[in-house]
Design an enzyme around this catalytic site. Structure first.
Site, PDB file in Angstrom:
ATOM      1  N   MET A  75       1.159  -1.180  -0.525  1.00 13.14           N
ATOM      2  CA  MET A  75       0.077   0.025   0.072  1.00 13.14           C
ATOM      3  C   MET A  75       0.823   1.437  -0.294  1.00 13.14           C
ATOM      4  O   MET A  75       0.034   2.093  -0.126  1.00 13.14           O
ATOM      5  CB  MET A  75      -0.757  -0.101   1.089  1.00 13.14           C
ATOM      6  CG  MET A  75      -1.687  -1.498   1.494  1.00 13.14           C
ATOM      7  SD  MET A  75      -2.888  -1.182  -0.440  1.00 13.14           S
ATOM      8  CE  MET A  75      -3.531  -2.921  -0.203  1.00 13.14           C
ATOM      9  N   ASP A 128      24.449 -12.046   3.329  1.00 13.84           N
ATOM     10  CA  ASP A 128      24.042 -12.319   2.586  1.00 13.84           C
ATOM     11  C   ASP A 128      25.840 -12.253   2.526  1.00 13.84           C
ATOM     12  O   ASP A 128      26.569 -12.693   1.639  1.00 13.84           O
ATOM     13  CB  ASP A 128      23.621 -11.675   1.354  1.00 13.84           C
ATOM     14  CG  ASP A 128      23.858 -12.150   0.077  1.00 13.84           C
ATOM     15  OD1 ASP A 128      23.525 -13.357  -0.230  1.00 13.84           O
ATOM     16  OD2 ASP A 128      24.222 -11.549  -1.043  1.00 13.84           O
TER      17      ASP A 128
END
Length: 306
Positions: A75, A128
């Site tokens: 949204m 990562d």
């Protein structure tokens, strides 16, 4: 049903209509942290992780995350971003990396989600980049620190504010500091009349009332200034501050943190009594960037760059 709801009268999802809202300059600052092993942090700061410069890649990821926020959060409105800044503070003793992200726009809705997404994306990128050497990395403490602009005005997280509950000064070295009601702080000097003030990096010493309370629980009867502190604060976690952080006191005085803790060369009477002294571990030191008059119970605020 509120016009700000993401659901209409029938309970269906919708994007809020902001067409009638006025455009204002909006800024949001968010933070998060990444906890790693001590060895991992050494590899990161030495730029020895095989995948490359971890923090620079994470910084770029945070910036890209801001630009992709409306694609990730259903949204959120697509925004024209004026600027993004991602900074990292290294806390070596805690093996912790603090991420501070600032997002700016001029528009009809805020950039809180963009700043939070920047922090999240940067944290995930650190994971990562480092997962091959450390799979126990923790990402957390993600929260909004500050927002400005819009109808609701300015928001400042509670952890960024506190007050000065005592001011202490000694006019001679080797003499215990005594509490006073107010004092003038002078630029690049410290407390006026304090024997330890001067042209050096430890012009003002600060200690948290919460840490002093811990020592009192050990059975010590302590007066303000017992640990050699100039200022005692309440409600502010001094340990979250990195070297270089700035504090605003009484709305005009500015201090810059120059050192956290200090080496204790001699065992003081307090250490001999309870086997501990908190100033070397919990105290912080600062220089005076902007001076002014300080009084007991004046507000303290951590300055966040806009």
């Amino acid at each position: 049903m509120s016009n700000l709801s993401h659901f209409d009268e029938a309970g269906r999802s919708r994007m809020v209509d902001v067409g009638d809202k006025g455009e204002t300059k909006r800024v949001a600052v968010a933070k998060g942290e990444v906890k790693v092993k001590a060895k991992t942090l050494d590899l990161i700061t030495a730029e020895e992780i095989e995948k490359g410069d971890v923090l620079e890649v994470a910084r770029v990821a945070g910036i890209m995350g801001v630009k992709k926020t409306s694609d990730l959060i259903p949204m959120c409105h697509p925004l024209l971003i004026n600027g993004v800044d991602v900074k990292f503070n290294i806390f070596k003793e805690e093996a912790r990396i603090e991420i501070i992200a600032t997002a700016k726009t001029t528009g009809k809705t805020g950039v809180e989600m963009e700043a939070l997404t920047a922090v999240s994306t940067a944290g995930l990128t650190i994971y990562d980049m480092c997962k091959a050497v450390d799979k126990e990395i923790e990402i957390g403490e993600i929260k909004l620190l500050k927002k400005t602009g819009g109808k609701s005005g300015t928001y400042l997280a509670d952890e960024l504010t506190g007050k000065v509950v005592a001011i202490c000064r000694s006019q001679e070295k080797g003499v215990a500091k005594k509490e006073i009601s107010e004092v003038e702080l002078k630029i690049d000097y410290g407390l006026e009349g304090d024997a330890h003030a001067g042209d050096w990096h430890r012009q003002v010493s600060l200690l948290a009332q919460e840490d002093i309370a811990y020592m009192k629980e050990q059975g010590l009867e302590l007066e303000a200034g017992a640990f050699g502190e100039n200022l005692i604060t309440q409600g502010l976690d001094l340990q979250m501050l990195a070297v270089g952080a700035k504090l605003k006191l009484n709305s005009n005085i500015v201090l810059e943190v120059t050192q956290k803790g200090k080496e204790c060369h001699d065992r003081c009477a307090i250490y001999e009594a309870v086997g501990d002294c908190i100033m070397p571990r919990r105290g912080i030191f600062a220089r005076v960037v902007k001076g002014g008059k300080l009084k007991k119970n004046d507000k303290v605020e951590v300055l966040i760059d806009d």
